[in-house]
Design an enzyme around this catalytic site. Structure first.
Site, mmCIF file in Angstrom:
data_model
loop_
_atom_site.group_PDB
_atom_site.id
_atom_site.type_symbol
_atom_site.label_atom_id
_atom_site.label_comp_id
_atom_site.label_asym_id
_atom_site.label_seq_id
_atom_site.Cartn_x
_atom_site.Cartn_y
_atom_site.Cartn_z
ATOM 1 N N ARG A 73 0.778 -1.147 -0.140
ATOM 2 C CA ARG A 73 0.116 0.324 -0.107
ATOM 3 C C ARG A 73 0.600 1.341 -0.054
ATOM 4 O O ARG A 73 1.788 1.210 0.895
ATOM 5 C CB ARG A 73 -0.579 -0.168 1.039
ATOM 6 C CG ARG A 73 -1.700 1.594 1.293
ATOM 7 C CD ARG A 73 -2.869 1.502 2.663
ATOM 8 N NE ARG A 73 -3.384 2.926 2.498
ATOM 9 C CZ ARG A 73 -3.236 3.172 3.747
ATOM 10 N NH1 ARG A 73 -2.422 2.953 4.593
ATOM 11 N NH2 ARG A 73 -3.934 4.145 3.483
ATOM 12 N N HIS A 117 -2.801 10.677 0.844
ATOM 13 C CA HIS A 117 -1.994 10.727 2.120
ATOM 14 C C HIS A 117 -1.423 12.407 2.475
ATOM 15 O O HIS A 117 0.077 12.394 2.301
ATOM 16 C CB HIS A 117 -1.526 9.658 2.173
ATOM 17 C CG HIS A 117 -0.549 9.079 3.195
ATOM 18 N ND1 HIS A 117 -1.050 7.664 3.691
ATOM 19 C CD2 HIS A 117 -0.585 9.514 4.774
ATOM 20 C CE1 HIS A 117 -1.246 7.085 4.839
ATOM 21 N NE2 HIS A 117 -0.012 8.831 5.886
ATOM 22 N N ASN A 290 -7.124 1.682 10.129
ATOM 23 C CA ASN A 290 -6.021 2.036 10.306
ATOM 24 C C ASN A 290 -6.322 2.328 11.719
ATOM 25 O O ASN A 290 -6.976 2.882 12.427
ATOM 26 C CB ASN A 290 -5.400 3.210 10.039
ATOM 27 C CG ASN A 290 -4.492 3.777 8.990
ATOM 28 O OD1 ASN A 290 -5.104 2.343 7.560
ATOM 29 N ND2 ASN A 290 -4.519 4.804 8.002
ATOM 30 N N TYR A 292 -4.415 1.468 15.788
ATOM 31 C CA TYR A 292 -3.532 1.490 16.618
ATOM 32 C C TYR A 292 -3.109 1.062 18.270
ATOM 33 O O TYR A 292 -2.283 1.395 18.428
ATOM 34 C CB TYR A 292 -2.433 2.728 16.064
ATOM 35 C CG TYR A 292 -1.220 3.338 15.055
ATOM 36 C CD1 TYR A 292 -0.446 2.525 14.670
ATOM 37 C CD2 TYR A 292 -2.325 4.265 14.032
ATOM 38 C CE1 TYR A 292 0.387 2.687 13.255
ATOM 39 C CE2 TYR A 292 -1.666 4.069 12.508
ATOM 40 C CZ TYR A 292 -0.713 3.432 12.419
ATOM 41 O OH TYR A 292 0.198 3.031 11.539
ATOM 42 N N GLU A 365 -3.406 -0.368 8.685
ATOM 43 C CA GLU A 365 -2.130 0.077 8.316
ATOM 44 C C GLU A 365 -2.280 -0.542 10.313
ATOM 45 O O GLU A 365 -3.490 -0.356 10.709
ATOM 46 C CB GLU A 365 -2.184 1.636 9.077
ATOM 47 C CG GLU A 365 -1.778 2.258 7.882
ATOM 48 C CD GLU A 365 -1.292 4.282 7.966
ATOM 49 O OE1 GLU A 365 -1.319 4.679 9.027
ATOM 50 O OE2 GLU A 365 -1.465 5.065 7.150
HETATM 51 C C1 FCB Z 1 -0.952 7.071 10.689
HETATM 52 C C2 FCB Z 1 -0.895 7.479 9.331
HETATM 53 C C3 FCB Z 1 1.007 7.585 9.226
HETATM 54 C C4 FCB Z 1 1.547 7.590 10.344
HETATM 55 C C5 FCB Z 1 1.306 6.311 11.095
HETATM 56 C C6 FCB Z 1 1.841 5.760 11.956
HETATM 57 O O1 FCB Z 1 -0.925 8.407 10.980
HETATM 58 O O2 FCB Z 1 -1.371 7.567 8.184
HETATM 59 O O3 FCB Z 1 1.555 8.373 7.917
HETATM 60 O O4 FCB Z 1 2.108 8.395 10.801
HETATM 61 O O5 FCB Z 1 0.270 7.401 11.506
#
Ligand code: FCB
Length: 463
Positions: A73, A117, A290, A292, A365
């Site tokens: 990606r 992006h 995404n 985290y 992500e």
């Molecule tokens: C996300 C972004 C990516 C990177 C990661 C750690 O929010 O999409 O570009 O910065 O975090």
């Protein structure tokens, strides 16, 4: 073991890796401008060279092949293709992505293209940026142009990466380019990013019904700090701004009433025109997520600031809910200070299945920064990163077993790169990059991930 056909990927974005910001007629982006301003990026870092991927893409694709990735990606740089954000395309800029895609295909790696992006052409920011409605139309034209040129060889398309960040970090907190701190404008930006997504999806669909088109959102699990009413309200507000404002719009064609009410004090919302939400909810083939971390939030005045707050001087991205505090949830953290919580990913997936129309889902992500150390023999041993990915992949596996239509996973990131306001200090890569020499070295997490891919599943706890 993961199902056959599970997508094993890694992700990057154009601005974070390409460099060559003036090569071959590329125009200026808002991040070029932002990086030149004092105090915006930790250490005054910038991305003029970044990790020189523009020149080293063939070597980088080779690395992907060595890893065994089935998909990659990446994003295209809008000002490389349309230097001023509209009009005829810059052939040399577009040709770079044709070369990249052809290289990927020659190794059997499936290209997953993200159209935006965060590197808006500066000319469009000068004309008002995302708070201006016209930017959405310019984006749809850009999407149509790129899709017309690359749609023959790229099947998987996504529109806007993390509209929350582009809107609220760019225009409310000012932590990201263009660095504006205008809460009302940030809400307009969020709506226009959603609209841009819908218009682009429609334009691409009209060109080729076989393209797989998705939106890409950054979702968080959110918990109230205590059982108090104030904390429950804080959780509702942050969930509303971070998750539902985008999910409800893209997948249901409506904005959540409670969020509109919260925002009513900041703006009259008159920029939402009839028909916009129907456009935003253009049919999708997939949703890219995404993920985290989890936020634990408190409605008590003076609640502590998040450990993941901006590294630089900035305002609050939580428009209309600035009083909400982000508290320590007591979990281990990554090098960003982000709490590690695989169960949050499962919560996010469960909620998508329960509350929204069923769609194929992809983790587009997921990954972690840690302070990597290069050993004397040149190797980089990063068991924490492998463990982070292992934890989240196990959650993915269990979710699939439970019937959730999760079809793939992209680690963030393939290589260390320019981490926005944090500059080069935060390394997310599976591959270590020496920023002086541009030499790439697979970290132990990369070797671990390659094993998992080869095996088609997880071999035991990461070491
Ligand atoms: C996300 C972004 C990516 C990177 C990661 C750690 O929010 O999409 O570009 O910065 O975090």
């Amino acid at each position: 073991m993961f199902p056959t056909g599970f997508v094993w990927g890694a992700a990057t974005s154009a601005y974070q890796i390409e460099g060559s910001i003036s090569a071959d007629g590329r125009g200026t982006s808002i991040w070029d401008t932002f990086c030149r301003q004092d105090g915006r990026i930790v250490g005054g870092d910038h991305a003029e060279v970044a990790i020189d991927h523009y020149n080293r893409y063939a070597e980088d694709v080779r690395l992907m092949a060595d890893l065994g990735l089935t998909a990659y990606r990446f994003s295209v740089s809008w000002p490389r293709i349309q230097p001023l954000g509209s009009g005829a395309h810059n052939t040399k800029g577009l040709d770079f992505y044709k070369r990249l895609v052809d290289e990927l295909l020659s190794y059997g790696i499936d290209p997953w293209l993200t159209l935006y992006h965060w590197d808006l052409p500066q000319a469009l920011e000068d004309a008002g940026g995302w708070p201006a409605r016209d930017t959405s139309k310019r984006f749809a034209d850009f999407a149509a142009l790129v899709h017309a040129e690359l749609g023959d060889r790229v099947r998987n398309w996504s529109t806007v990466n993390e509209p929350w960040c582009a809107a609220f970090l760019g225009y409310a907190s000012g932590e990201h380019a263009p660095g504006r701190r205008e809460p009302a404008a940030a809400i307009r930006a969020a709506h226009h990013l959603n609209l841009a997504h819908g218009l682009a999806a429609r334009a691409m669909r009209a060109q080729n019904a076989d393209s797989q088109i998705g939106g890409c959102v950054n979702l968080y699990a959110i918990s109230p700090a205590t059982g108090s009413e104030g904390d429950a309200d804080a959780a509702r507000r942050i969930d509303g701004l971070q998750n539902r404002f985008f999910l409800d719009a893209l997948l249901k064609g409506e904005y959540p009433e409670d969020v509109l009410k919260d925002l009513g004090a900041v703006t009259d919302l008159g920029f939402i025109e009839d028909g916009d939400l129907a456009t935003i909810a253009a049919p999708l083939d997939m949703l890219l997520i995404n993920y985290y971390s989890r936020f634990t939030v408190s409605g008590a005045p003076g609640g502590a600031q998040s450990a993941s707050a901006a590294p630089t001087d900035s305002g609050s991205p939580w428009v209309g809910s600035e009083h909400v505090g982000f508290v320590n949830g007591g979990r281990p953290v990554t090098g960003m200070g982000w709490e590690i919580d695989g169960s949050g990913l499962r919560e996010v997936l469960d909620r998508l299945v329960a509350d929204y129309p069923r769609l194929p889902l992809y983790i587009s992500e997921n990954g972690a920064a840690f302070d990597d150390v290069v050993a004397e023999d040149g190797t980089v041993h990063d068991p924490e990163r492998a463990a982070y990915i292992d934890t989240h992949l196990r959650v993915c596996h269990d979710a699939i077993e439970a019937g959730i239509p999760l079809r793939g996973y992209f680690a963030w990131s393939l290589m260390d790169n320019f981490e926005w306001a944090w500059g080069y200090g935060k390394r997310f890569g599976l591959v270590y990059v020496d920023y002086e020499t541009q030499i790439r070295t697979m970290k132990s997490s990369a070797l671990w991930y390659a094993d998992a891919i080869r095996h088609g599943g997880l071999l035991g706890p990461a070491e």
